[in-house]
Design a protein around this motif. Structure first.
Motif, short mmCIF file in Angstrom:
data_model
loop_
_atom_site.label_atom_id
_atom_site.label_comp_id
_atom_site.label_asym_id
_atom_site.label_seq_id
_atom_site.Cartn_x
_atom_site.Cartn_y
_atom_site.Cartn_z
N LEU A 1 25.89 75.79 20.66
CA LEU A 1 24.88 76.58 21.36
C LEU A 1 25.65 77.42 22.36
CD1 LEU A 1 22.35 73.66 21.88
CD2 LEU A 1 22.02 75.63 20.36
N ALA A 2 25.56 78.72 22.27
CA ALA A 2 26.43 79.57 23.09
C ALA A 2 25.73 80.89 23.41
CB ALA A 2 27.72 79.85 22.34
N VAL A 3 26.23 81.55 24.43
CA VAL A 3 25.77 82.89 24.77
C VAL A 3 26.88 83.87 24.43
CG1 VAL A 3 25.08 84.40 26.66
CG2 VAL A 3 24.20 82.06 26.55
N THR A 4 26.52 84.94 23.75
CA THR A 4 27.51 85.90 23.33
C THR A 4 26.89 87.29 23.30
OG1 THR A 4 29.00 86.55 21.52
CG2 THR A 4 26.93 85.52 20.89
N ILE B 1 25.23 87.70 15.85
CA ILE B 1 25.40 86.25 15.97
C ILE B 1 24.37 85.48 15.13
CG2 ILE B 1 23.95 85.94 18.03
CD1 ILE B 1 27.43 84.35 17.39
N PHE C 1 18.87 79.09 17.30
CA PHE C 1 19.83 79.15 18.41
C PHE C 1 21.23 78.68 18.01
CE2 PHE C 1 15.63 78.75 20.28
CZ PHE C 1 15.65 79.75 21.25
N LEU C 2 21.29 77.59 17.28
CA LEU C 2 22.58 77.00 16.90
C LEU C 2 23.30 77.89 15.89
CD1 LEU C 2 23.94 74.08 17.30
CD2 LEU C 2 23.07 73.61 15.01
N ARG D 1 27.95 76.77 25.45
CA ARG D 1 27.20 75.98 26.44
C ARG D 1 27.02 74.52 25.99
NH1 ARG D 1 24.08 80.06 29.57
NH2 ARG D 1 25.72 81.59 29.94
N ASP D 2 27.01 74.29 24.68
CA ASP D 2 26.81 72.92 24.18
C ASP D 2 27.39 72.83 22.77
OD1 ASP D 2 25.74 70.28 24.71
OD2 ASP D 2 24.22 70.69 23.19
#
Lengths: 631, 631
Positions: free
Chosen positions: B235-238, B243, B266-267, B309-310
């Motif tokens: 789980l990340a912000v980009t 994505i 999201f994943l 983030r996770d």
């Protein structure tokens, strides 16, 4: 289906993490609760499934039976109901299991030999494309199962309290839980004992002989007609060639049959005409034995025969048409002077023939209408006055239903020679299909329905009718999706912005609106979102661009439609859409103004308002009518 | 979905009534059983779900873990697998939950600034329409859940025996249960203790380090490549704009990334190139920390950034390509001299890179291929020699898979300058999609695959490939249906008769064939259906007429396609179809001869034979190769 954003979900994502009252929900019925639902029929379970989405609300559902319903009487599922199942997350499963009704055939006496019937007309179900959802037939027990599962899997983990019968209630004026309800145990230890529980709100979903209705002094107006029908769900062998097609069959001298094929490929239902009931019959017709119904069916079907091998369920009934004067405990005279605390839904409000296949469907919509309003009031998003709109909106719908059903039932009972032509019945069926499909409901202007000032900007979205989905392409993953199918029954309002012509990143009315929405003090998102809540907690804001998805640059769309959500503040990419040329341009399909337009949709999927992108004050003012400022 | 024909079903029709071994199935692992499956991965659960459809067969599935898999490694679901899920009754549910992969984008170094990547190509998944089913991405754990549910809901009520580890086996030559298997308890009371159980057949679905494979002396041939990859579900912000799209991303100097968006919105998964592994590394690359993988991903993605983030799961691996020499316990030299009693499926037979998304899919097809053969032999429908076709058919498929995967993996590891053009990788992906979609499998002639003498009568049904569905209208209820979607994994053969031109009731080759099939002593239905079984117990016979559904008179179709079934001897109306003009004429869509043709389909959905309606002897002879005469 969106999940994983609070961390990895290993098991079924349909099971939401328990929250609020769902975490330590008492296994046994407590003394006090926010909402007490009486009855686990279609209205009750819909309401329960909706309230389970508000884990701050402690709702209980009491049911007289000791457990799940084994055989239900209703079986017709209109497209609007399937749309509702989609919102509650189980449409695909019930669609896979149900019979799909795609046609209706009409049989009348053979002019060459009136003792025999012949097929005179074939009609197509939903000939005008009122919905992308199918018309289904499936046993009511399964509908209840799916809603019950949705209620149990919601964050509030709502499960029925079986074995409690409603005895009576009193509405007090003091305290947090003003309604005192007396219940009686119907099973297990302590059977027959009574107890009193207290609730903020009570909802009677307790059927045609509703005790809750009686307790609040509402009047159930109307009466029996003088016509009786036998109904049977059977496994049988027949040479009637249309046995797997819905048919209206009229014989010359023996009355008519309405034939409904059922789920599973073998079972079918027949409503068999038992004729006029003589005055003073006093319900004697209801003692008609099954064998007489089967004999009557054989007479009507001549030259075909029916050899019944097994009977799943059967009954005899006289058609009744009744509607209750008001659907809450505030009398007409007192309306507006105090807020309602007791409501009635479903058959408690409206009873009628089964043949238009409406009862269960309208009942579920009663529950859907009331559910989000109770949820919104009990979570402090709206004032209790919102609850008065339930009776105001649904009582009129019930009256329309009774009127439609009376017309359909009397046509079904008419003799062949009373029709102007053999096609008259079929033509009526085709012409009026939008009503039984569930899409004629149109709510009038109120605190949650706007005026039609800007209706011309979105002619395909009549204000007050349900939001009809169309296909768009989700920009982030190039998935063609039905936009409306992502409207889940999660209690949120939807703001669908249909952008004006400029592409993402260019100066546009949409970009200005989106920036205002994200940040201005008078933005409804800013005003009504609870402090600490995700930015999309109250409003799910989506945009549909006029461009194709390849031409929408995600790096340049406004932040209002790329919100950060959850504990990891991840980007939600499922708010940005483009037209899907393969499915017809969305703007053309729904008559949307290319200068841009905002369509406001209520949590129960009804179009609340249509406004231009520039009408910011009007948008804020409209939403401010029913939503409370949160800080 | 067909049900109610044994009487009214109140609850979920997906739960079949328990029968045979399902009625009093021992809760604990017994001493003797028909089939012992070792391992509950994709191959094992598919096999279990199939064998649960044979309640006469007592099958058990042992699994080393104490319970369900929490996080699986595989996530790619090819369309052929979704077709298989349809056969096992849960396609609609997993489709609703999974990510739908509709596009793949390609990024390469920007010619203007090679330190940065740019998008050079967009491709559409399944550009050639190889399947009506979607390409999905969903965690393997969920796939296992659905198969496990299907196994538990089958009449055999097969549930895994958790907490048993395979130790060894010996194949004897005496007794009903010749295979002695030693198991060790891995959990609870008696952990570490061993016990010996006896089975007729044992199937090793125990993964790449299969103990069953070792016990039968099979050789796993191949080796590691010299390339390492890090894989992470995050789980990340980009700000990388694609994505949520599958992407192959090649940087100028830092290797490549394969990006796979995952279910839930999201994943996502990234396979990050860790470069060539130096000789003598001895697995040291596998100690690469997560932070290094994330750093490498950031280098490859420049100018974009990735803020993780996770992390749901991550790993480092070197690509290996191995295939086992034979998939049962009968050596090549002994083939044909004795029947196999031990089999291996899935990763026990073939290991390769994860990046073509094949492993789980091919493993499920291994299980599907073996399952019906074991069921058929153990219920006396076929001789044990049928079981030799499992290795013969699947070993070649595995070899093809390894070859394809090696090509794809080496292309993914190539440097940008080694490609002839920036589009070369994308073009390869589009051109070869039928393989990774799972539809290139074509079995060779054998006792269960016919010769291509009459292939020209059905050019759209290549013998040996899976039966590709098309739309038809079910005559009885005017439902448009995908014919192939009604082929459930119930162990039955399908005979699809595509009728010659005359309408129902007229003299025709189809009518003659159908009469022969229903009554002639040499008819396969007459010969191979067990005494006392329903007439459609072994063969599901369906017809597609060339007429529209309104022009097919059900009163005049042959009895072979209106069979009487179940205890009430009800008519099954779901065997008679007409063309669906809205979906393209079936005969045109699949190149079917208008003189009529029979397409024979195996229980695992592969086309076994194509024959003219007049080739009765050949049909009987072909089916007689593998099916035993029942009286």
């Amino acid at each position: 289906m969106q999940f994983h954003h609070h961390g990895y979900v290993s098991a079924d994502p349909r099971v939401a993490p328990a929250a609020g009252t769902g975490i330590d929900r008492p296994a046994n019925l407590p003394d006090e609760m926010d909402v007490l639902i009486v009855g686990s029929g279609p209205a009750g379970v819909t309401l329960a499934a909706q309230l389970a989405q508000y884990p701050e609300v402690h709702a209980r559902l009491v049911e007289r039976r000791p457990g799940r319903l084994e055989v239900g009487q209703a079986d017709g599922i209109q497209a609007r109901s399937v749309e509702t199942f989609q919102a509650f997350g189980f449409a695909e499963r019930i669609v896979a299991e149900a019979f799909h009704l795609t046609a209706m055939n009409f049989w009348t006496p053979d002019p060459a030999n009136p003792e025999h019937i012949v097929r005179t007309q074939r009609t197509v179900d939903d000939a005008f494309g009122v919905s992308e959802f199918p018309h289904l037939i499936v046993n009511q027990a399964r509908v209840l199962d799916y809603f019950a599962e949705a209620a149990a899997n919601g964050p509030g983990r709502l499960r029925p309290d079986y074995g409690w019968e409603f005895v009576g209630l009193e509405v007090g004026t003091q305290g947090e839980y003003p309604v005192a309800v007396t219940l009686r145990r119907t099973t297990g230890d302590g059977v027959g004992t009574e107890r009193v529980v207290h609730a903020r709100y009570v909802v009677g979903c307790d059927g045609a002989r509703s005790g809750v209705r009686e307790a609040i002094g509402r009047r159930h107006l109307g009466g029996q007609s003088a016509h009786a029908w036998g109904v049977m769900d059977v496994l049988a062998v027949t040479d009637f060639p249309d046995i797997r097609t819905k048919c209206a069959i009229q014989s010359a001298h023996d009355g008519s049959i309405l034939l409904i094929p059922r789920e599973g490929g073998f079972l079918f239902r027949m409503y068999v005409d038992l004729g006029e009931v003589p005055e003073g019959d006093n319900g004697k017709v209801r003692t008609t034995p099954l064998a007489s119904i089967v004999d009557q069916a054989n007479r009507i079907l001549r030259p075909y025969t029916l050899d019944v091998r097994d009977v799943a369920w059967w009954s005899v009934y006289e058609v009744g048409h009744r509607v209750t004067d008001k659907f809450d405990d505030v009398s007409v005279a007192d309306t507006g002077t105090r807020d309602p605390h007791v409501f009635i839904c479903g058959d408690a409000c409206h009873t009628h023939s089964a043949k238009a296949g409406q009862g269960m469907n309208v009942s579920m919509q009663d529950g859907f209408n009331l559910g989000w309003k109770l949820g919104q009031v009990l979570t402090g998003r709206s004032a209790p006055s919102l609850l008065a709109t339930y009776s105001a909106e649904r009582q009129e719908i019930a009256q329309n239903l009774i009127d439609f059903d009376r017309e359909w039932a009397s046509m079904m009972a008419r003799r062949p020679e009373d029709f102007a032509s053999p096609e008259e019945l079929g033509d009526f069926y085709v012409r009026t299909q939008e009503f039984p499909a569930g899409f004629m409901t149109q709510y009038k202007p109120s605190e949650i329905i706007g005026e039609d000032t800007y209706q011309h900007l979105a002619t395909g979205y009549p204000i007050g009718k349900r939001f009809k989905s169309a296909r768009a392409v989700r920009v982030a993953d190039a998935n063609p999706v039905h936009l409306g199918h992502h409207h889940r029954a999660d209690g949120r309002w939807r703001l669908y912005a249909f952008a004006d012509a400029p592409a993402s990143g260019q100066s546009s009315a949409f970009a200005d609106w989106a920036e205002w929405l994200a940040s201005a003090p008078d933005s409804p998102v800013v005003r009504h979102t609870p402090v600490g809540g995700d930015i999309d907690a109250v409003f799910d804001v989506k945009v549909v661009y006029q461009q194709r998805h390849e031409d929408v640059d995600l790096a340049r769309v406004p932040r209002a439609v790329l919100p950060r959500v959850g504990p990891f503040q991840l980007v939600d990419y499922e708010k940005v859409y483009a037209v899907d040329p393969d499915a017809g341009d969305y703007f053309d399909e729904r008559g949307l103004d290319r200068g841009g337009v905002v369509v406001v949709v209520r949590p129960d999927q009804y179009v609340a308002h249509v406004l231009p992108l520039t009408a910011r004050e009007e948008l804020s003012a409209f939403l401010g009518r029913s939503l409370l400022v949160q800080h």
